[in-house]
Structures are given as structure tokens and as C-alpha cells.
Design a protein around this motif. Structure first.
Motif, short mmCIF file in Angstrom:
data_model
loop_
_atom_site.label_atom_id
_atom_site.label_comp_id
_atom_site.label_asym_id
_atom_site.label_seq_id
_atom_site.Cartn_x
_atom_site.Cartn_y
_atom_site.Cartn_z
N SER A 1 0.82 -1.20 0.00
CA SER A 1 0.00 0.00 0.00
C SER A 1 0.86 1.26 0.00
N ARG A 2 0.24 2.38 -0.31
CA ARG A 2 0.96 3.65 -0.35
C ARG A 2 1.42 4.06 1.04
N GLU A 3 0.66 3.65 2.09
CA GLU A 3 1.08 3.99 3.45
C GLU A 3 2.42 3.33 3.79
N ALA B 1 4.58 2.21 1.55
CA ALA B 1 5.60 2.71 0.63
C ALA B 1 6.13 4.06 1.08
N ALA B 2 5.25 4.87 1.68
CA ALA B 2 5.67 6.20 2.13
C ALA B 2 6.65 6.11 3.29
#
Length: 485
Positions: free
Chosen positions: A145-147, A149-150
Motif C-alpha cells: 500500500s501507499r502507506e 511505501a511512504a
């Protein structure tokens, strides 16, 4: 892994390196077969000559603490496994740091320290019913998820998607009113209570709770310096008339009172809310297992009936999913929202992002609702089997307390004293049967003789044999032991 050696203010550098590595080997911090740092790397890290480290390693090899393999390096000797002496306590002459006295009154958790063949302990769902395949899929997606990945810290209140999913779920299944902004994701119920206490309570404040009641909150509130006062429970739930006027907060389990299993009547719910408003107090509603209802009409939560912003609603996924996930939530009134989020931040910043993201998908995709429907059928069957067996086979020993919600039932002892029940519990465990004693749920009143029987963790087919063994323990201990106080 690089090994830390302190040489600040030390002489005899080779000897100091030797002594600190030798002590680490004796303490078990460096294990047999573990490779020591190459002499060149350790010398560079310590800013000493390589020969200084080499002399230390040679001493370790000469005394049998390490072995050297040409071209491979230096390793902790395997010969030390059988003869390593117990490590000495650190500087026994130093005066021990004193802890607050309250910690002497709290025992470490032991209820689930050992497994049991016939497990009637409360608070346990059936792990074999957990949808492992569906959960693995949402976790796999959460990892990508982008969370994740961030790679940044989460909002202390929690993942926005999860808070929205929780708000929708409890709005539909329990008629709890609240927006995603009112939801705070926690590491289980206990952290939610800790946050509430940090926000509302000063040392010396009074917290009222049901007696008998759930013990971890009692210990938590006491550890934070508050005074905990037990309030009796009858067939309608907490006796509101017995609440101390000075109570700043009241902790209750109205949907399925723990441990007795009764539901708080509507008139009592309204009386409790009126009391809270008159006395400027907060009601903490712990709705820990009301997803599982096997009869009767569900009563509205206190939070739904509350029109004055006096109720903090607390829920958990430990019963519906698994305790090992350590996921829970709280719904706070707007007046507490900002302070509660700050308290969550200073406690641990936020709950694990990956678990939150996975659970949000699990709920939104309908997997959670399907899981609840499926396990409810199993738990309903176990509830029927267990209650019928207690009524038919233990009528001379136990008075079953009516309950149609949750994952456990309770019964008062008819002929057995608290001492008898203690003996029965010990004997039953020897026979592979585990249950919990009602007397262990005492807050500050007189302990009551009785038992709690959970049906979340025991297979339906094993209930009969478990109760047969339990019955033999009642026959043995009640008939042979004199009544104990």
C-alpha cells in the motif's frame, strides 16, 4: 552484528576488549557459533590499532572462549554450551531502584500461561475459525500500500480508511453514532482505557467499576494513582444507586457484564446516564463481545442513548478476530477528541500501520461481516450445548446465570465455597480442564463462589467430556473438603 566495546577512560586496551567480549560470551549475549567482528572492522570502529584487537582475540582463543578458522574468521566456541556458568547479577552492591508500591499488588498475567485440553477459559475466540486465507490476502495488499511505501508515521488517531470502516460497522451492527473523526484506533481495550485515564483522571480521583468485574482495568486505574471503588451488580446490571457521588468515571460492560453475563436493563442505562450528567462524570462503555448474540432483543448502547457527550465507547477485535492482532478502538465525544488523540500520540504515537491497513480492507470487502456470521453459528451451537449440560448435569452444584450474548457463561456455586472452587480449579487443571473462578473477579467486595465457562476456544465435540471431568472434580472436592471461607 557489530559488538559494542567501551574503551572510554580505559587503559590496557587489548585486555579491556578481551574482558568485555569474554563477559558477553559468559552472559549469553554472544552465543556459541556466533562470528566475532573481523579484527580490521572492530579496530576501525574502536579507532585502535588492528594488533590491539588481534591480541584480545588470541587470548580468547587460547582460553577456549573462541575458535579461529583460517579464511573464515573467529567464532564463539561451541564447547561453552554445556559448561557456561550462570551470569552474575549486575553489581549486587548497588542499591536497587525502588518502584512504587502499587506494582507489588499487581501480579503478572498467568491465565493463559499453559495450554489445556479442555479449554473453558474466557476471552478466547476459536483460532481455527480465523479466516487465514482472506487475512493473508489483505495483509499482502497492505504491504504494497501507499502507506507502507511512504514509510512515514501514521496519524495518532489511526488510518483514515480504518476509522471510516469501523464507524460504518458499529453504526450498522450496534447503532453506535459517530463519525470517523470520533474513532481512535488502539492496541486493544486496555490501551483505550489508559488513554481515557490519562485524559480525564488525576491521582486520587475515584473510578467506579462493577463488582465483580474485569480485573485488568482495575489494575490499570490503580497504577495511575486513582482510587477504584467496586459497585454491586444485580440481575439488571450495575446498581446505579450504589455509585459513589465523588466518582469521576464509571467503567461498565452493559451489553454482557463481565463476569456475570447479565445485560444492563434499559431503565438502568438511562439512570446511569442521568447520574453521570448530574455528577459531571464520564461513563466508559466496554462493548467487548456483543457481536455474538443468541437470543433476545439487543438493547441500545449507552453511547446511542447519550445526548450529553458523557460516554466513551470502547470496542475490540480480540474476540471477533484474534487477541494476537492487538487491535481495538474507542469512540469519543467531540469534547475529548483532541486530548485523546494527543494521549495516543504520547503513549505510542500510533498502532501498527500495516495491521490497520489490512483490517480496513478486511472490513470494507465484507470479509469481516462474513466471518462474524460464520463463527456466530458455531458459537451459538456451543452456547446451547454448554448451557443445557450445566442445567442438566450440575443442577446440584451450580445456579446458571441467564445470558444470551458473548463467549462465556457464569454460574454461582450452590454448595461449594470459594475454597472449594479453588480446589476444584486446581484438580480440574490436572485433568486437562481449564476454567476461571468468579472469586478472582472481586474488586473490593466479598469474593463470590462460582465459575466462568468460556466456549470460544473449545470444540463443540469436546464440551461433554470436559464437563464430565469437571463434574468429577466437584464430586471429589465438595464432598471431601470442609467449607472454606
Amino acid at each position: 552484528m557489530a559488538f559494542h566495546v567501551s574503551l572510554v577512560g580505559r587503559g590496557d586496551l587489548s585486555g579491556e576488549i578481551y574482558r568485555q567480549i569474554r563477559q558477553a560470551i559468559l552472559d549469553g549475549r554472544l552465543r556459541p557459533g556466533e562470528r566475532l567482528s573481523p579484527t580490521r572492522e572492530l579496530a576501525a570502529a574502536l579507532t585502535v590499532a588492528r594488533s590491539t584487537v588481534t591480541i584480545a582475540y588470541e587470548s580468547l582463543v587460547a582460553e577456549g572462549f573462541a575458535t579461529s578458522q583460517a579464511g573464515a574468521g573467529t567464532f564463539v566456541s561451541h564447547q561453552l554450551e554445556a559448561k557456561r556458568p550462570a551470569s552474575k547479577t549486575r553489581r549486587s552492591t548497588v542499591r536497587a531502584v525502588r518502584v512504587r508500591g502499587v506494582w507489588e499488588t499487581i501480579l503478572p498475567p498467568t491465565a493463559f500461561a499453559r495450554a489445556a485440553d479442555f479449554d473453558f477459559r474466557t476471552g478466547l475466540p476459536d483460532a481455527s475459525l480465523f479466516p487465514h486465507g482472506a487475512w493473508r490476502r489483505v495483509v499482502s495488499r497492505a504491504v504494497r500500500s501507499r502507506e507502507m511505501a511512504a514509510g512515514v508515521y501514521e496519524n495518532p488517531a489511526g488510518n483514515r480508511e480504518l476509522r471510516a470502516a469501523i464507524a460504518r460497522h458499529i453504526g450498522i451492527s450496534r447503532s453506535v453514532s459517530g463519525s470517523p473523526d470520533d474513532v481512535i484506533v488502539t492496541n486493544g481495550t486496555q490501551q483505550a482505557l489508559d488513554i481515557i485515564a490519562r485524559v480525564l483522571l488525576e491521582p486520587g480521583d475515584v473510578v467506579a467499576m462493577e463488582d465483580p468485574g474485569y480485573q485488568p482495568p482495575k489494575h490499570l486505574f490503580k497504577a495511575l494513582g486513582t482510587r477504584v471503588i467496586g459497585v454491586p451488580v444485580d440481575s439488571e446490571g450495575l446498581v446505579v444507586e450504589a455509585l459513589p457521588a465523588e466518582a469521576r468515571a464509571v467503567y461498565v460492560t452493559p451489553s454482557h457484564q463481565y463476569p456475570l453475563g447479565v445485560a444492563m436493563s434499559l431503565s438502568r442505562r438511562r439512570a446511569l446516564l442521568a447520574w453521570a450528567e448530574r455528577n459531571n462524570a464520564v461513563v466508559v462503555e466496554d462493548d467487548y463481545d456483543s457481536e455474538f448474540r443468541f437470543g433476545g432483543r439487543p438493547l441500545e448502547p449507552l453511547q446511542t442513548l447519550d445526548s450529553a457527550g458523557r460516554v466513551v465507547y470502547v470496542g475490540t477485535f480480540s474476540k471477533t478476530l484474534l487477541p494476537t492482532l492487538r487491535l481495538g478502538f474507542m469512540v469519543v465525544p467531540p469534547s475529548l477528541r483532541e486530548a485523546a488523540q494527543k494521549a495516543k500520540f504520547v503513549t505510542d504515537w500510533h498502532t501498527a500501520t500495516m495491521a490497520q491497513s489490512a483490517l480496513a480492507r478486511f472490513i470494507d470487502e465484507g470479509a469481516f461481516a462474513r466471518h462474524i456470521r460464520r463463527v456466530s453459528r458455531t458459537y451459538s451451537e456451543r452456547h446451547q450445548v454448554l448451557t443445557a449440560a450445566i442445567k442438566s448435569n450440575f443442577g446440584d452444584y451450580l445456579d446458571l446465570i441467564p445470558s444470551s450474548t458473548g463467549l462465556h457463561i457464569a454460574a454461582y456455586a450452590r454448595r461449594a465455597s470459594v475454597g472449594h472452587i479453588d480446589a476444584i480449579a486446581s484438580r480440574a487443571f490436572d485433568l486437562g480442564v481449564a476454567f476461571q473462578r468468579l472469586s478472582a473477579c472481586r474488586v473490593d467486595g466479598k469474593p463470590q463462589a462460582g465459575i466462568l465457562l468460556g466456549y470460544g476456544a473449545i470444540e463443540t465435540a469436546r464440551i461433554a467430556e470436559g464437563l464430565r471431568r469437571l463434574r468429577s472434580c466437584f464430586d471429589e472436592c465438595v464432598s471431601r473438603r470442609p467449607n472454606a471461607a
